[in-house]
Design a protein around this motif. Structure first.
Motif, PDB file in Angstrom:
ATOM      1  N   PRO A 113       0.822  -1.215   0.000  1.00  0.00           N
ATOM      2  CA  PRO A 113       0.000   0.000   0.000  1.00  0.00           C
ATOM      3  C   PRO A 113       0.854   1.262   0.000  1.00  0.00           C
ATOM      4  N   ARG A 114       0.237   2.351  -0.425  1.00  0.00           N
ATOM      5  CA  ARG A 114       0.941   3.631  -0.437  1.00  0.00           C
ATOM      6  C   ARG A 114       1.351   3.997   0.982  1.00  0.00           C
ATOM      7  N   ASP A 115       2.500   4.627   1.097  1.00  0.00           N
ATOM      8  CA  ASP A 115       3.027   5.035   2.393  1.00  0.00           C
ATOM      9  C   ASP A 115       2.564   6.456   2.681  1.00  0.00           C
ATOM     10  N   GLU A 116       1.665   6.602   3.637  1.00  0.00           N
ATOM     11  CA  GLU A 116       1.092   7.907   3.939  1.00  0.00           C
ATOM     12  C   GLU A 116       2.149   8.919   4.359  1.00  0.00           C
ATOM     13  N   LEU A 117       3.142   8.488   5.115  1.00  0.00           N
ATOM     14  CA  LEU A 117       4.178   9.417   5.565  1.00  0.00           C
ATOM     15  C   LEU A 117       4.980   9.962   4.386  1.00  0.00           C
ATOM     16  N   THR A 118       5.353   9.108   3.458  1.00  0.00           N
ATOM     17  CA  THR A 118       6.100   9.561   2.281  1.00  0.00           C
ATOM     18  C   THR A 118       5.276  10.559   1.481  1.00  0.00           C
ATOM     19  N   ILE A 119       4.015  10.265   1.291  1.00  0.00           N
ATOM     20  CA  ILE A 119       3.127  11.169   0.557  1.00  0.00           C
ATOM     21  C   ILE A 119       2.995  12.494   1.308  1.00  0.00           C
TER      22      ILE A 119
END
Length: 180
Positions: free
Chosen positions: A90-96
């Motif tokens: 899944p997409r990494d919320e922190l990176t985004i």
């Protein structure tokens, strides 16, 4: 985290109803990721629809056990035989969040990084405390899941340190600046 294959793996042990599956799932991973009972039944419904699981007749107590099918066994074996692809995660919320903070005017990116680093450090401390408690048990799978969480949290702290260093470098971008 794949609830679908987790439930199939648990049903490979034998028929179980929803609450048994939830308890067995949490026992298997050391309660690292609590599982909502609604998610269990939703996933079971999809597994039945896809022919990977079949519902058995209800018990007198109104509990309906589920059983893995041959198609479910094949799907489970294929899952175990296939490596997890890093692009499938899944997409990494922190990176985004950090990427968008860099491109959003008025955001103090250094504060975003330091706030997250402090929270991540607290999480690491809690994982280590849990590991000390888990070490006395025989739940090897739970300890391994906890180890993975510790390693991932340590890596996040290292990455946040790298971000903080990058932001203080002479060529560091400023929030809202045009990126080439």
């Amino acid at each position: 985290m794949s609830i679908r294959y987790g439930l199939l793996a648990l049903l490979e042990r034998g028929p179980m109803y929803g609450y048994q599956l939830r308890s067995a799932f949490e026992d298997s991973i050391g309660a690292a990721w609590p599982l909502n009972i609604g998610q269990v039944y939703t996933t079971l419904g999809r597994l039945v629809r896809d022919g990977l699981v079949r519902a058995l007749p209800e018990h007198e107590a109104g509990q309906r056990p589920y059983q893995i099918t041959e198609a479910g066994r094949r799907a489970l074996a294929s899952w175990f035989d296939t490596a997890v692809n890093h692009t499938d995660r899944p997409r990494d919320e922190l990176t985004i969040k950090l990427a968008l903070a860099l491109a959003t005017p008025g955001v103090d990116v250094a504060t975003v990084v330091s706030t997250q680093r402090a929270a991540t450090k607290r999480a690491l401390q809690e994982f280590v405390r849990r590991k000390v408690r888990e070490t006395s048990t025989e739940n090897v799978s739970g300890r391994l899941v906890l180890d993975a969480m510790i390693f991932q949290t340590e890596a996040e702290i290292r990455w946040l340190d790298h971000c903080a260093e990058s932001l203080t470098a002479p060529s560091a971008p400023t929030a809202g600046a045009e990126q080439p």
